[in-house]
Design a protein around this motif. Structure first.
Motif, mmCIF file in Angstrom:
data_model
loop_
_atom_site.group_PDB
_atom_site.id
_atom_site.type_symbol
_atom_site.label_atom_id
_atom_site.label_comp_id
_atom_site.label_asym_id
_atom_site.label_seq_id
_atom_site.Cartn_x
_atom_site.Cartn_y
_atom_site.Cartn_z
ATOM 1 N N PRO A 103 10.643 6.389 -0.521
ATOM 2 C CA PRO A 103 9.650 7.111 0.294
ATOM 3 C C PRO A 103 9.059 8.323 -0.433
ATOM 4 O O PRO A 103 7.860 8.583 -0.325
ATOM 5 N N ILE A 104 9.900 9.070 -1.157
ATOM 6 C CA ILE A 104 9.384 10.225 -1.904
ATOM 7 C C ILE A 104 8.419 9.754 -2.989
ATOM 8 O O ILE A 104 7.352 10.352 -3.198
ATOM 9 N N TRP A 106 6.596 7.008 -3.097
ATOM 10 C CA TRP A 106 5.345 6.522 -2.521
ATOM 11 C C TRP A 106 4.489 7.675 -1.988
ATOM 12 O O TRP A 106 3.271 7.685 -2.160
ATOM 13 N N CYS A 107 5.120 8.644 -1.347
ATOM 14 C CA CYS A 107 4.379 9.772 -0.791
ATOM 15 C C CYS A 107 3.689 10.553 -1.907
ATOM 16 O O CYS A 107 2.508 10.905 -1.797
ATOM 17 N N CYS A 108 4.400 10.812 -2.987
ATOM 18 C CA CYS A 108 3.800 11.529 -4.121
ATOM 19 C C CYS A 108 2.687 10.715 -4.764
ATOM 20 O O CYS A 108 1.659 11.270 -5.184
ATOM 21 N N ILE A 111 -0.456 11.068 -2.599
ATOM 22 C CA ILE A 111 -1.065 12.394 -2.763
ATOM 23 C C ILE A 111 -1.812 12.483 -4.088
ATOM 24 O O ILE A 111 -2.947 12.978 -4.160
#
Length: 294
Positions: A103-104, A106-108, A111
């Motif tokens: 999840p980290i 993919w989130c980065c 962004i």
């Protein structure tokens, strides 16, 4: 004795006709360029743009104090804040893209791709109007905040990709050795991978920081006082646009050269610091007193 053309790897060596044709094209290019330069010079001279009085205002302290120095201060201030914030944001996003937690990662990635896709000017304008509505900055600082926000978000996303690429270029054995020593992922990244990747990333980072310095000129669109805006004001005030923009261009080039020279010196120091432990280590013959194996 006739000499044969030197063999090349990437292309076939040109023959006599090709060399003659290339020489003729080179001469024609030089002649055409010289003619164009002469035409430009004549046009500018006819309009009085090369006259000494066009350059005379730059010899007065009042012009520098009123126009140029505030523009230099605005450019350097916006660039300094943007570079600092972009480096922090880029490092965080770059490390996040390398995280083993999906999840980290993919989130980065979302962004980074989002802010890389949006033009810097749009982000500046959006931030400028948002800050004007929410009233979080003093009115005289809203333009600076908009410029810094736009440059930070865009260049932070670009620096994140530079960090990710720099770490991925390192040999896989570095991570495996850190795992064998029992280091956690964050310790491996902080103590092993990032210090080695810095020297690899530094030339590209410097190029991006030069882009930050130049892109402060985009703040002209949101009334930010910077060098290019002040140059156009001087050109309008004294009717010497050519002289004003040439002086501003010389100042911008000087700033970029100073930044590049400082980064080159830093890179050399980092490379020497990495080599010094190996160079200072000595290997003595086996069996001698105090022998040491490196």
């Amino acid at each position: 004795m006739r000499q044969t053309p030197r063999a090349t790897v990437l292309f076939d060596a040109p023959g006599p006709r090709a060399r003659a044709r290339y020489h003729a094209l080179s001469v024609a290019t030089v002649v055409v360029t010289a003619l164009l330069a002469w035409v430009v010079y004549c046009r500018l001279s006819a309009k009085g743009q090369l006259a000494a009085e066009k350059w005379a205002p730059f010899l007065t302290a009042d012009l520098w104090r009123t126009y140029v120095l505030p523009g230099i201060a605005g450019t350097l201030t916006a660039a300094a804040w943007s570079i600092g914030f972009a480096l922090i944001l880029g490092l965080a996003l770059g490390v996040g893209r390398l995280s083993p937690i999906r999840p980290i990662r993919w989130c980065c990635a979302v962004i980074v791709e989002f802010f890389r896709a949006i033009p810097v000017l749009i982000m500046m304008i959006f931030a400028y109007f948002v800050y004007g509505v929410v009233d979080v900055f003093p009115p005289q600082q809203i333009a600076l905040a908009g410029v810094v926000t736009g440059l930070t978000l865009y260049n932070g996303a670009v620096i994140a990709e530079i960090v990710r690429a720099g770490v991925n270029t390192l040999p896989g054995g570095q991570s495996e050795a850190a795992d064998a020593l029992g280091l956690r992922w964050m310790q491996t990244m902080r103590l092993v991978l990032l210090p080695q990747a810095v020297t690899t990333m530094l030339p590209v980072l410097v190029s991006q920081l030069v882009v930050v310095l130049k892109d402060t000129a985009i703040g002209y669109q949101i009334t930010f006082v910077e060098m290019v805006r002040q140059g156009t004001v001087v050109g309008s005030q004294y009717s010497n646009y050519l002289a004003a923009l040439l002086v501003i261009a010389a100042l911008m080039i000087s700033g970029n050269l100073v930044l590049s020279a400082g980064a080159t010196r830093l890179e050399r120091r980092l490379r020497r610091a990495r080599r010094s432990p190996l160079e200072s280590a000595t290997i003595e013959p086996e069996g001698t007193p105090g022998a040491r194996v490196v």
